[in-house]
Design an enzyme around this catalytic site. Structure first.
Site, PDB file in Angstrom:
ATOM      1  N   TRP A  81       0.870  -1.178   0.000  1.00 47.88           N
ATOM      2  CA  TRP A  81       0.000   0.000   0.000  1.00 47.88           C
ATOM      3  C   TRP A  81       0.909   1.231   0.000  1.00 47.88           C
ATOM      4  CZ3 TRP A  81      -5.247  -0.576  -0.153  1.00 47.88           C
ATOM      5  CH2 TRP A  81      -6.018   0.587  -0.032  1.00 47.88           C
TER       6      TRP A  81
ATOM      7  N   VAL B 217       3.402   3.138   5.040  1.00 52.53           N
ATOM      8  CA  VAL B 217       3.024   4.544   4.984  1.00 52.53           C
ATOM      9  C   VAL B 217       1.518   4.650   5.176  1.00 52.53           C
ATOM     10  CG1 VAL B 217       2.935   6.617   3.543  1.00 52.53           C
ATOM     11  CG2 VAL B 217       4.925   5.106   3.412  1.00 52.53           C
ATOM     12  N   LEU B 218       1.119   5.397   6.188  1.00 47.76           N
ATOM     13  CA  LEU B 218      -0.285   5.694   6.424  1.00 47.76           C
ATOM     14  C   LEU B 218      -0.492   7.181   6.177  1.00 47.76           C
ATOM     15  CD1 LEU B 218      -0.791   3.694   9.745  1.00 47.76           C
ATOM     16  CD2 LEU B 218      -1.600   3.068   7.466  1.00 47.76           C
TER      17      LEU B 218
ATOM     18  N   THR C 231     -11.789   9.812   6.896  1.00 47.55           N
ATOM     19  CA  THR C 231     -12.513   9.032   7.901  1.00 47.55           C
ATOM     20  C   THR C 231     -11.593   8.694   9.069  1.00 47.55           C
ATOM     21  OG1 THR C 231     -11.949   6.859   7.002  1.00 47.55           O
ATOM     22  CG2 THR C 231     -13.873   7.980   6.047  1.00 47.55           C
TER      23      THR C 231
ATOM     24  N   HIS D 258     -10.499   5.820   9.781  1.00 44.43           N
ATOM     25  CA  HIS D 258      -9.705   4.636   9.436  1.00 44.43           C
ATOM     26  C   HIS D 258      -8.226   4.832   9.796  1.00 44.43           C
ATOM     27  CE1 HIS D 258      -8.734   0.980   7.224  1.00 44.43           C
ATOM     28  NE2 HIS D 258      -7.765   1.655   6.622  1.00 44.43           N
TER      29      HIS D 258
END
Length: 191
Positions: free
Chosen positions: A31, A115-116, A121, A123
């Site tokens: 991701w 990596v975020l 939201t 989440h």
């Protein structure tokens, strides 16, 4: 100390870091891979600069950040079990003291890279908290230093800057390099 004297980041270790006898695991996400790939490359480069042999750096990928702790724990435990099994078989066959096979031995440290990037939201908050706690727990439960290499950023630009691929003139700093150094330092930590 004046405001101009402060330099953000980790101060280099005063000890000599020789990773030539270490085996390091890197687990990374797919991701946000365009940002993750340079971080993985930076971690590997740092490990190699500190003497870790390329054959002793094992790289595995998982779909997303939530999967990082589970994969790291499973791979660390497998390496510990395989090391014990192989060592015991060799000892039984050769009736010799325990052998240390660097390439097949247990991992000395692990780096979890992901990596975020905050969306619209909740989440982000749930995943960031779960991953943070999970990675810490992996290190505590396995006894293997597990480096938290997960960027938690508010924007794409922040993430790119921290991977050394910023869009502006200043490309930023690749934090993967710091994580590689931290893995070696923690693996060598002794009383």
């Amino acid at each position: 100390m004046g405001g101009d004297d402060f330099h953000k980041g980790v101060k280099p270790s005063t000890q000599s870091l020789d990773g030539s006898g270490l085996r390091i695991l890197i687990v990374h996400t797919r991701w946000n891979q365009e940002i993750v790939d340079p971080l993985v490359t930076g971690a590997i480069a740092s490990l190699e600069q500190l003497g870790v042999k390329r054959d002793n750096i094992v790289v595995r990928d998982v779909p997303g950040a939530y999967e990082l702790p589970g994969a790291a724990q499973k791979l660390i435990r497998q390496s510990q079990q395989q090391s014990n099994l192989v060592s015991n078989i060799v000892d039984d066959l050769l009736n010799t003291p325990k052998l240390n096979d660097e390439r097949r031995g247990p991992f000395d440290a692990a780096i979890c890279i992901g990596v975020l990037i905050k969306g619209s939201t909740m989440h982000f908050e749930y995943i960031a908290e779960a991953v943070s706690q999970g990675i810490m727990r992996v290190g505590l439960e396995t006894g293997v230093p597990t480096v938290f290499g997960v960027l938690t950023c508010l924007t794409d630009d922040q993430a790119m800057q921290r991977a050394g691929i910023g869009r502006g003139e200043d490309k930023g700093h690749n934090h993967g390099q710091d994580w590689g150094t931290a893995a070696v330092e923690m693996a060598l930590l002794k009383l």
